[in-house]
Design an enzyme around this catalytic site. Structure first.
Site, PDB file in Angstrom:
ATOM      1  N   ASP A  31     -54.208  31.416  37.267  1.00  9.85           N
ATOM      2  CA  ASP A  31     -54.855  32.380  38.145  1.00  9.85           C
ATOM      3  C   ASP A  31     -53.831  33.244  38.877  1.00  9.85           C
ATOM      4  OD1 ASP A  31     -53.877  30.534  39.954  1.00  9.85           O
ATOM      5  OD2 ASP A  31     -55.763  30.295  41.055  1.00  9.85           O
ATOM      6  N   ASP A  78     -49.088  30.398  36.120  1.00  9.09           N
ATOM      7  CA  ASP A  78     -48.970  29.072  36.713  1.00  9.09           C
ATOM      8  C   ASP A  78     -49.887  28.107  35.976  1.00  9.09           C
ATOM      9  OD1 ASP A  78     -51.382  30.029  37.679  1.00  9.09           O
ATOM     10  OD2 ASP A  78     -51.191  29.051  39.623  1.00  9.09           O
ATOM     11  N   SER A  87     -53.241  23.733  40.350  1.00  9.82           N
ATOM     12  CA  SER A  87     -52.594  25.040  40.265  1.00  9.82           C
ATOM     13  C   SER A  87     -51.110  24.930  39.940  1.00  9.82           C
ATOM     14  CB  SER A  87     -52.841  25.796  41.576  1.00  9.82           C
ATOM     15  OG  SER A  87     -52.416  27.124  41.483  1.00  9.82           O
ATOM     16  N   ASP A 102     -52.842  26.808  36.278  1.00 10.41           N
ATOM     17  CA  ASP A 102     -54.235  27.131  35.965  1.00 10.41           C
ATOM     18  C   ASP A 102     -54.426  28.614  35.675  1.00 10.41           C
ATOM     19  OD1 ASP A 102     -53.889  27.974  38.599  1.00 10.41           O
ATOM     20  OD2 ASP A 102     -55.926  27.451  39.195  1.00 10.41           O
TER      21      ASP A 102
END
Length: 449
Positions: free
Chosen positions: A248, A244, A103, A246
């Protein structure tokens, strides 16, 4: 059983050190594959995606080997956002989805997130059963040679997610006339996010779109927004969007380069969906970290704020159990269950952009819904032990709560993804909140050595 591997968002750690080793990834593939491949007499499949970290090249084949060794077919989609993996797991009727990502962490870390066939993250119970096999995998039965799984790449995975994201945007609207800076954090959305905005006819200025395995979240993205905010002002853009690693989560900045956090974005979506009779649950779901200003704003519109523990999985669980369709975190995870089963920074951005297009005002006006209470968050890194157990720390917390009274609150907790103690204070008196938080941080640091 005490968790050794799984935290609040899957397994995460420094690459090539336990638990983020090729050996553990292999065991995760075998254990998770065993859990999901035993259902029904048909070929079973798993979708595996990743972000742009160098260690993804190590973790991906290890997981693939684990899954194929217990008879699961593997579909590899390469770098794509976490919500794209959740979507493709459902779309492809797969038994399982896996996202390889840490992440917002730096490139040295990596992680493994698991999704069930419904696109939702696995329950605590399933994770515990997988973890038991990671500790002792002697009961896992490997497939016979003729029953080994196969692996193949899905070449059009990126295009499928692009169309999915665009389908969440009203068909009677375009982004024509909007100049948007989008910072993709050199991460998983580095191709799909600019493409979606461009296809909707925005004037797109892209940042963080040159990943090299090392630069994910490095001075860019939603955890380091200074460069994006500066670029918005320099370019005379209408807004900036920061994702960010990833993708999400997201943060937005207005035309003046001022940040708009997840609380403000959720307030805007909630009020808009309420006016369209689209909001379900009578309010929204967020975590204990969300600002009291958000709660007061919602109450003023006859809406509620249901709070959960920190972690988007807990937000989603509460949404599903109680019929909400909007939830998220102050940090920028926003879950819109009409479209996605997990946080999706790009789809959340499109919902905000739709309101901006509809209202036709400046972002600084459209996205400012309430004045937040002063809130301070500081982190203390620690090694072994429990720094919060010390008597001096507990006394500092009690004293702080007494001094704040009904005009504020404290939240002190361990991070679920990093060895950090997070100390948050909130109240109507900014200087008092700062003083109390500093006192607690000093005691925690002393206790942590």
């Amino acid at each position: 059983m005490t968790r050794k591997y799984f935290g609040t968002d899957g397994i995460r750690g420094t690459a090539n050190k336990e638990p983020m080793t090729a050996e553990i990834a292999l065991k995760v593939g075998k254990s998770a594959g065993k859990k999901f491949a035993g259902r029904g007499d048909f070929r079973h499949r798993v979708v595996i995606g990743k972000d742009t970290r160098l260690s993804g090249y190590m973790v991906e084949p290890a997981l693939t080997a684990g899954f194929t060794s217990v008879g699961m077919d593997v579909i590899l989609v390469g770098p794509l956002p976490t919500p794209a993996i959740a979507m493709l797991t459902r779309s492809l009727r797969a038994d399982l989805g896996v996202m390889i990502s840490a992440s917002h962490n730096s490139f040295e870390d990596n992680g493994i997130k698991l999704f069930g066939p419904d696109g939702y993250k696995l329950s605590d119970e399933v994770e515990k059963s997988i973890e038991a096999d990671l500790i002792d995998d002697s009961n896992i039965v490997l497939a016979e040679p003729a029953m080994l799984g196969r692996a193949q790449r899905l070449e059009d995975a990126r295009g499928r997610y692009i169309e999915f994201a665009k389908s969440s945007f009203p068909r009677n609207q375009l982004l024509k006339g909007l100049k948007i800076v989008v910072d993709c954090a050199n991460g998983a959305a580095y191709k799909v996010a600019p493409t979606v905005l461009w296809e909707l006819e925005a004037d797109v200025i892209s940042m963080g779109v040159a990943p090299n395995g090392f630069n994910i979240n490095d001075g860019c993205g939603s955890t380091s927004t200074e460069a994006m905010c500066k670029r918005v002002v320099e370019e005379g853009a209408d807004l900036g969007i920061a994702l960010d690693g990833d993708a999400d989560r997201l943060l937005i900045c207005d035309e003046n380069g001022r940040l708009v956090d997840g609380d403000q974005l959720m307030a805007l979506i909630a009020r808009t969906w309420q006016s369209r009779e689209k909001l379900r649950g009578g309010g929204i779901v967020s975590t204990v970290m969300s600002n009291m200003g958000l709660e007061k704003f919602l109450q003023g519109h006859g809406l509620t704020l249901a709070r959960t523990n920190v972690g988007d999985r807990y937000v989603v669980e509460h949404m599903r159990q109680h019929g909400f369709n909007v939830g998220g975190e102050q940090s920028g995870h926003i879950v819109l269950s009409d479209y996605s089963t997990t946080g999706d920074g790009l789809i959340a951005a499109l919902q905000i952009l739709s309101v901006i297009v509809e209202k036709g005002g400046k972002v600084s006006e459209v996205c400012h819904n309430f004045d937040p209470w002063p809130q301070i968050l500081k982190n203390v890194r620690y090694g072994a032990g429990d720094p919060l157990a010390g008597s001096a720390v507990q006394k500092a917390i009690r004293d702080g709560e007494i001094r704040l009274g009904s005009e504020g609150r404290l939240l002190i907790r361990k991070s679920g993804t990093e060895p950090l103690i997070r100390v948050m204070g909130e109240g109507t008196n900014d200087s008092l909140v700062n003083e109390i938080v500093d006192n607690i941080v000093n005691e925690v640091a002393a206790s942590a050595g």
